[in-house]
Design an enzyme around this catalytic site. Structure first.
Site, PDB file in Angstrom:
ATOM      1  N   GLU A   1      52.742  52.006  54.397  1.00  4.45           N
ATOM      2  CA  GLU A   1      53.965  52.426  55.162  1.00  4.45           C
ATOM      3  C   GLU A   1      53.107  53.142  56.959  1.00  4.45           C
ATOM      4  OE1 GLU A   1      53.802  55.336  50.784  1.00  4.45           O
ATOM      5  OE2 GLU A   1      52.457  53.468  52.120  1.00  4.45           O
TER       6      GLU A   1
ATOM      7  N   ARG B   1      41.363  35.108  38.334  1.00 10.47           N
ATOM      8  CA  ARG B   1      40.740  36.158  38.579  1.00 10.47           C
ATOM      9  C   ARG B   1      39.996  37.098  40.465  1.00 10.47           C
ATOM     10  NH1 ARG B   1      35.963  31.388  37.068  1.00 10.47           N
ATOM     11  NH2 ARG B   1      36.064  31.558  35.145  1.00 10.47           N
TER      12      ARG B   1
ATOM     13  N   GLU C   1      38.224  35.642  29.258  1.00  7.83           N
ATOM     14  CA  GLU C   1      38.529  34.172  29.385  1.00  7.83           C
ATOM     15  C   GLU C   1      37.401  33.595  27.967  1.00  7.83           C
ATOM     16  OE1 GLU C   1      37.782  32.380  33.453  1.00  7.83           O
ATOM     17  OE2 GLU C   1      39.040  33.567  33.613  1.00  7.83           O
TER      18      GLU C   1
END
Length: 367
Positions: free
Chosen positions: A50, A182, A295
């Site tokens: 902002e 990743r 993973e």
């Protein structure tokens, strides 16, 4: 969807992870139907979206409409409150996708703007906004990182051939998508089997200006020497490394040897020969690491599911068959009936060339 909020969500999505542990936030200022400024929060401690947009717009911000994917903050942290800047610049109205559950905000930003006479409209694009910041929302509300399990598998549900080889099940484009994942996570986790069988680098490639997440290795015993570990790709690639092991098998000599080589060792207890992964997650959260991409192989992935610690599952389904002797996706799940089946919600599908990506969220009981 409103085209301005669509642009806000696209901008926020493009910066996921970079401001961690802060949320991914973008905003657009619109006046007379035209965009006059954009802002994206790029890094913790730097200006919020902002403030960047308001500073760009300057005096033109008076009478403008602000679109943002997360409720503006109203407290002093590393930066001053954004609500004060919105009020000072004379913004006419605000559209925010979702509320910020941070206890320091949690509706306070909305109230402050409304008290200043600025209408705040909530809910536009809320589902996509929630997905963009799913790691932040979990971290803030539950005090633990968001855990995302990801693996490639064959049409018959196998993640490696009978000889242990798994390169390559997925196509090159799907592997690039894996590096994109990743890049938005704070940590990547594998088990010892994946470390020894695949010798992965476990870093981010194919991305401009990549983040290099913490690399985590999960093992009950550290039964490889530090001199052997130094020859592995993971040690020779950039980024920090954490080895998580069963406390009963760790000795001070091993800890000293690895930590002198800049590898952190975390000792955790085990119950019934299963590492207490919740302790690992709380350790990561205490270090402001809010997301983990898992993973690992079948043992590692199954363990997170069995301990009710997975928040999301991504399967990359590839057009090949590996046969009954190949390694299955799951190991010893103890699911032996339809009543015990693990169910999922919010399942999403997309294709990357000839690979099918399936995203799903487990329906675990609340703990």
């Amino acid at each position: 969807m409103n085209p301005f909020m669509r642009q806000v969500l696209a901008l926020a999505s493009s910066c996921r992870g970079y401001a961690s542990p802060n949320p991914a936030v973008a905003c657009i200022l619109v006046k007379k139907g035209k965009i006059i400024a954009r802002g994206v929060h790029r890094k913790t401690g730097e200006a919020h979206a902002e403030v960047i947009a308001l500073n760009k717009a300057g005096s033109r911000a008076r009478g403008a409409t602000l679109y943002i994917n997360l409720e503006p903050c109203c407290h002093y942290g590393r930066t001053p409150p954004c609500t004060a800047q919105i009020i000072r610049h004379g913004v006419k109205e605000v559209y925010a996708a979702i509320r910020d559950p941070n206890p320091l905000v949690n509706g306070g930003g909305i109230k402050e703007l409304r008290r200043a006479g600025i209408p705040v409209h909530m809910g536009l694009g809320k589902e996509q906004a929630g997905s963009i910041n799913e790691s932040y929302l979990k971290y803030i509300t539950r005090g633990k990182p968001f855990v995302h399990l990801k693996t490639a598998l064959s049409l018959d549900g196998r993640i490696a051939a009978a000889d242990g080889s798994s390169r390559w099940i997925s196509n090159p484009s799907a592997r690039q998508y894996g590096h994109f994942l990743r890049n938005i996570y704070d940590a990547i986790l594998i088990g010892k089997g994946t470390l020894l069988n695949d010798n992965p680098h476990l870093n981010v490639r194919y991305i401009n200006n990549p983040r290099q997440p913490l690399r985590i290795i999960l093992t009950r015993k550290i039964d490889f020497s530090f001199s052997d570990f130094q020859l592995m790709n993971i040690y020779r690639s950039p980024g920090k490394i954490l080895i998580v092991a069963d406390e009963q098998y760790i000795n001070f000599g091993t800890i000293r040897e690895f930590e002198e080589g800049n590898v952190t060792i975390l000792a955790v207890p085990s119950v019934d020969n299963r590492l207490c992964l919740d302790i690992l997650l709380r350790y990561l959260a205490s270090h402001d690491l809010i997301s983990v991409l898992v993973e690992g192989g079948s043992f590692t992935i199954t363990e997170f599911l069995k301990q009710n610690l997975a928040d999301k599952l991504t399967l990359v389904i590839c057009p090949l068959l590996l046969g009954d002797a190949a390694l299955p996706l799951f190991h010893d799940t103890a699911i032996n009936s339809m009543e015990r089946a693990l169910k999922f919600r919010k399942t999403e599908f997309k294709k990357i060339k000839d690979n099918l990506i399936v995203n799903a969220y487990p329906l675990f009981p609340e703990v």
